[in-house]
Design a protein around this motif. Structure first.
Motif, short mmCIF file in Angstrom:
data_model
loop_
_atom_site.label_atom_id
_atom_site.label_comp_id
_atom_site.label_asym_id
_atom_site.label_seq_id
_atom_site.Cartn_x
_atom_site.Cartn_y
_atom_site.Cartn_z
N TRP A 11 -7.96 2.10 -20.26
CA TRP A 11 -9.30 2.33 -20.79
C TRP A 11 -10.38 2.18 -19.72
O TRP A 11 -11.43 2.83 -19.79
CB TRP A 11 -9.58 1.42 -21.98
CG TRP A 11 -9.73 -0.05 -21.66
CD1 TRP A 11 -8.75 -0.99 -21.66
CD2 TRP A 11 -10.93 -0.73 -21.28
NE1 TRP A 11 -9.26 -2.22 -21.31
CE2 TRP A 11 -10.60 -2.08 -21.08
CE3 TRP A 11 -12.26 -0.32 -21.11
CZ2 TRP A 11 -11.55 -3.03 -20.70
CZ3 TRP A 11 -13.21 -1.27 -20.74
CH2 TRP A 11 -12.84 -2.61 -20.53
N LEU A 15 -13.01 5.08 -18.66
CA LEU A 15 -14.45 4.89 -18.58
C LEU A 15 -14.99 5.36 -17.24
O LEU A 15 -16.00 6.07 -17.17
CB LEU A 15 -14.80 3.42 -18.83
CG LEU A 15 -16.29 3.06 -18.84
CD1 LEU A 15 -16.56 1.94 -19.81
CD2 LEU A 15 -16.78 2.66 -17.45
N GLN A 18 -14.93 9.05 -17.07
CA GLN A 18 -15.98 9.62 -17.91
C GLN A 18 -17.32 9.62 -17.19
O GLN A 18 -18.06 10.61 -17.22
CB GLN A 18 -16.08 8.85 -19.22
CG GLN A 18 -17.11 9.43 -20.19
CD GLN A 18 -17.31 8.57 -21.42
OE1 GLN A 18 -16.99 7.37 -21.41
NE2 GLN A 18 -17.83 9.15 -22.48
N TRP A 155 -25.63 1.28 -21.23
CA TRP A 155 -25.33 1.43 -22.65
C TRP A 155 -26.56 1.85 -23.43
O TRP A 155 -27.64 1.32 -23.24
CB TRP A 155 -24.81 0.11 -23.22
CG TRP A 155 -23.56 -0.39 -22.59
CD1 TRP A 155 -23.41 -1.52 -21.84
CD2 TRP A 155 -22.27 0.23 -22.62
NE1 TRP A 155 -22.11 -1.63 -21.42
CE2 TRP A 155 -21.39 -0.57 -21.88
CE3 TRP A 155 -21.78 1.40 -23.20
CZ2 TRP A 155 -20.04 -0.25 -21.71
CZ3 TRP A 155 -20.44 1.73 -23.03
CH2 TRP A 155 -19.59 0.91 -22.29
N VAL A 189 -15.08 -3.85 -16.29
CA VAL A 189 -15.76 -2.59 -16.05
C VAL A 189 -16.75 -2.70 -14.90
O VAL A 189 -16.90 -1.80 -14.08
CB VAL A 189 -16.52 -2.16 -17.33
CG1 VAL A 189 -17.28 -0.86 -17.08
CG2 VAL A 189 -15.54 -1.99 -18.49
N THR A 231 -17.53 5.95 -25.66
CA THR A 231 -16.70 5.27 -24.67
C THR A 231 -15.91 4.17 -25.35
O THR A 231 -16.47 3.37 -26.10
CB THR A 231 -17.59 4.67 -23.56
OG1 THR A 231 -18.33 5.73 -22.93
CG2 THR A 231 -16.75 3.94 -22.53
N LEU A 233 -13.95 0.72 -25.24
CA LEU A 233 -13.81 -0.52 -24.48
C LEU A 233 -12.65 -1.30 -25.05
O LEU A 233 -12.67 -1.69 -26.22
CB LEU A 233 -15.08 -1.36 -24.56
CG LEU A 233 -16.23 -0.99 -23.61
CD1 LEU A 233 -16.92 0.26 -24.09
CD2 LEU A 233 -17.23 -2.13 -23.52
#
Length: 255
Positions: A11, A15, A18, A155, A189, A231, A233
């Protein structure tokens, strides 16, 4: 490859991919020429291991990174070196342009001309760690040349559900992060140490706030666009979905 990355959870790779894909798709909208011309210079602030620098490297002549984490800076430089890119073309240093200079006799380590006059400045997945965030916008715009572009990725508040419905921690407020929208995953992240989630000061940002911060910092042609896809997480039953945004603005020239 310049866009390669160390082994990590799927993941996290998704991310990162992306963000890379979205930035490249938005080059014209951001105002980044598809082909570097002259001496196009990039500042990647809170650069982490340098994924955004490597994504944008085909469109610039030089990329410089700054991060508070020594481990992130080492990863940035190691990966650039492994790809055969010289330090003159891509290099990161440890530091914080937002920190005040405590000693009146000390020099600003980023006062040199090499840290000024950038064509592009980017800050990805880090603005919600800064309080107040408008200071970061101002400081980054100061590093741009006239007509230079600032890009922020973070975000969007539009996708965040506050599970505890705590009135103190709504949009724009600081406080506890018990609202359950995935900050337990964010240290991975953001390339920061586990346990640093306490440094997260914001859940995210909305369009109006970002546009105001850019305008107040002396930007024009300001834009805000949410990512098309949500997205993910985390993995399994603990995974949560959020939406990222990309904001951009061009530093005004003096009249």
């Amino acid at each position: 490859s310049l866009v390669s990355a160390p082994n990590r959870a799927p993941w996290i790779s998704d991310l990162a991919n992306q963000i890379q894909t979205e930035v490249v798709a938005c080059l014209d909208w951001i105002g980044i020429p598809q082909q570097a011309s002259g001496d196009t210079r990039l500042l990647d602030y809170a650069c982490g291991s340098g994924e955004l620098s490597r994504t944008l490297f085909p469109y610039v002549n030089e990329a410089k990174g700054i991060d508070v984490s020594a481990a992130s800076v080492k990863a940035y430089n190691d990966q650039a070196g492994a790809a055969g890119v010289s330090e003159e073309k891509m290099y990161a240093v440890q530091g914080n342009i937002l920190a005040p200079i405590e000693d009146a006799g000390a020099e600003d380590p980023f006062a040199d001309a090499v840290w000024q006059g950038f064509d592009i400045a980017v800050m990805s997945m880090a603005l919600h760690h800064v309080a107040p965030p408008e200071d970061a916008i101002v400081k980054l715009v100061e590093r741009l040349k006239e007509g230079g572009v600032l890009v922020i990725i973070d975000w969007s508040l539009s996708s965040i559900v506050f599970q505890d419905a705590h009135p103190k921690f709504g949009p724009g407020d600081h406080g506890s992060h018990s609202h359950g929208h995935g900050h337990q995953h964010l240290p991975q992240v953001l390339n920061v140490a586990p346990g640093s989630e306490h440094t997260i000061t914001r859940a995210g940002f909305d369009k109006e706030e970002m546009e105001k911060m850019f305008a107040d910092a002396g930007c024009e042609d300001v834009g805000f666009a949410e990512f098309k896809d949500m997205t993910r997480l985390g993995d399994g039953e603990h995974a949560v979905m959020q939406r990222l945004f990309i904001a951009k603005g061009k530093k005004k020239g003096t009249k």
